[in-house]
Scaffold this motif. Sequence first.
Motif, PDB file in Angstrom:
ATOM      1  N   VAL A 166      16.259  36.634 -33.452  1.00 30.15           N
ATOM      2  CA  VAL A 166      15.594  37.359 -32.368  1.00 30.15           C
ATOM      3  C   VAL A 166      14.554  36.893 -31.475  1.00 30.15           C
ATOM      4  N   GLU A 167      13.719  35.376 -31.907  1.00 30.74           N
ATOM      5  CA  GLU A 167      13.309  34.506 -31.428  1.00 30.74           C
ATOM      6  C   GLU A 167      13.829  33.784 -30.311  1.00 30.74           C
ATOM      7  N   PHE A 168      14.773  33.102 -30.948  1.00 32.33           N
ATOM      8  CA  PHE A 168      15.989  32.667 -29.635  1.00 32.33           C
ATOM      9  C   PHE A 168      16.347  33.206 -28.767  1.00 32.33           C
ATOM     10  N   VAL A 169      16.750  34.335 -28.257  1.00 31.00           N
ATOM     11  CA  VAL A 169      16.907  35.480 -27.768  1.00 31.00           C
ATOM     12  C   VAL A 169      15.498  35.722 -27.002  1.00 31.00           C
ATOM     13  N   LYS A 170      14.707  35.730 -27.428  1.00 29.96           N
ATOM     14  CA  LYS A 170      13.540  35.795 -26.185  1.00 29.96           C
ATOM     15  C   LYS A 170      12.486  34.708 -25.330  1.00 29.96           C
ATOM     16  N   ALA A 171      13.309  33.914 -26.214  1.00 24.66           N
ATOM     17  CA  ALA A 171      12.792  32.472 -25.610  1.00 24.66           C
ATOM     18  C   ALA A 171      14.075  31.479 -25.764  1.00 24.66           C
ATOM     19  N   PRO A 172      14.233  31.563 -24.599  1.00 23.69           N
ATOM     20  CA  PRO A 172      15.388  30.514 -23.925  1.00 23.69           C
ATOM     21  C   PRO A 172      14.932  29.802 -24.108  1.00 23.69           C
ATOM     22  N   SER A 173      13.875  28.893 -24.123  1.00 30.27           N
ATOM     23  CA  SER A 173      13.194  27.738 -24.176  1.00 30.27           C
ATOM     24  C   SER A 173      13.386  27.134 -25.318  1.00 30.27           C
ATOM     25  N   LEU A 174      13.393  27.448 -26.816  1.00 29.77           N
ATOM     26  CA  LEU A 174      13.799  26.849 -27.382  1.00 29.77           C
ATOM     27  C   LEU A 174      14.811  26.962 -28.535  1.00 29.77           C
ATOM     28  N   SER A 175      14.806  25.887 -28.864  1.00 37.67           N
ATOM     29  CA  SER A 175      16.275  24.828 -29.477  1.00 37.67           C
ATOM     30  C   SER A 175      17.274  25.582 -30.326  1.00 37.67           C
ATOM     31  N   VAL A 176      18.091  25.920 -30.610  1.00 34.76           N
ATOM     32  CA  VAL A 176      18.880  26.300 -31.783  1.00 34.76           C
ATOM     33  C   VAL A 176      19.756  24.922 -32.187  1.00 34.76           C
ATOM     34  N   ASP A 177      19.512  23.573 -31.530  1.00 33.67           N
ATOM     35  CA  ASP A 177      20.001  22.682 -31.458  1.00 33.67           C
ATOM     36  C   ASP A 177      19.336  21.606 -33.200  1.00 33.67           C
ATOM     37  N   GLY A 178      18.398  22.631 -33.943  1.00 32.57           N
ATOM     38  CA  GLY A 178      17.035  22.046 -35.186  1.00 32.57           C
ATOM     39  C   GLY A 178      16.648  20.932 -34.849  1.00 32.57           C
TER      40      GLY A 178
END
Length: 273
Positions: free
Chosen positions: A261-273
């Motif tokens: 959820v936080e990755f959707v709400k904060a687009p600056s976060l990276s899912v790339d690990g």
Amino acid sequence: MSARDDGSPRPVETWLTDMDGVLVHEEVPIPGATEFIEALKESGLRFLVLTNNSIFTPRDLRARLLASGIDVPEEAIWTSALATAQFLADQRPHGSAYVVGEAGLTTALHDIGYVMTDRNPDYVVLGETRTYSFESITRAIRLIDDGARFIATNPDASGPSHAGKLPATGSVAALIRTATGRSPYFIGKPNPLMMRSALNRLEAHSETTVMIGDRMETDIISGLEAGLRTVLVTTGSTRPEDIEHFPYRATRVVDSIADLVEFVKAPSLSVDG
């Protein structure tokens, strides 16, 4: 894989997510699923919920998810039946098919202008149903022997039910393959065609799309082969202790959909690990 040429993380503009094992177990919502979908809708990001299940239409699935407290728009649901229909429309427009399946599949084929027939069909299309009959399987075998092309919506060998495991499309496809000597072309996951058709529906790009799934052998491999970043949740089929047995890896592994959820709400976060 984790960054653009200038070293900065790639943005996430589109999300694809599996349904069973990620958002729900049968009809029980997985904690965080409602919040994740609501965050996606509020963000304005494009997304699709994907399922290999070809039994239900998107309208049916929307109603089932809504009963679980998860409000997914009908147009945001993409099934193996819809992907199969799109494939057939591209390959042989306005063709004919003998269908073993339920409303999700027959409706999708009707909507692209296909004729359902058991007389000289262009294709035998096998989908999932809770009422496989000996008569329909026998008819499919004979039509394939007579030259019909063999398509199956997905290779899943079994599916869940409240009473236990049920045979699914892949198991019946194996029976027909054994009888005819003809292998089907499977459309659904792990065929990356399922992902490509979803991307095309959204007019999205693989470079800025993330696929969420609970199965390494279907969700994650098909996302990987379609060029997407992938997130494995451990609320479904693949257990944490099994991950290292696979020769490929997800971009990120999380406990559940709630962690995204936080990755959707904060687009600056990276899912790339």
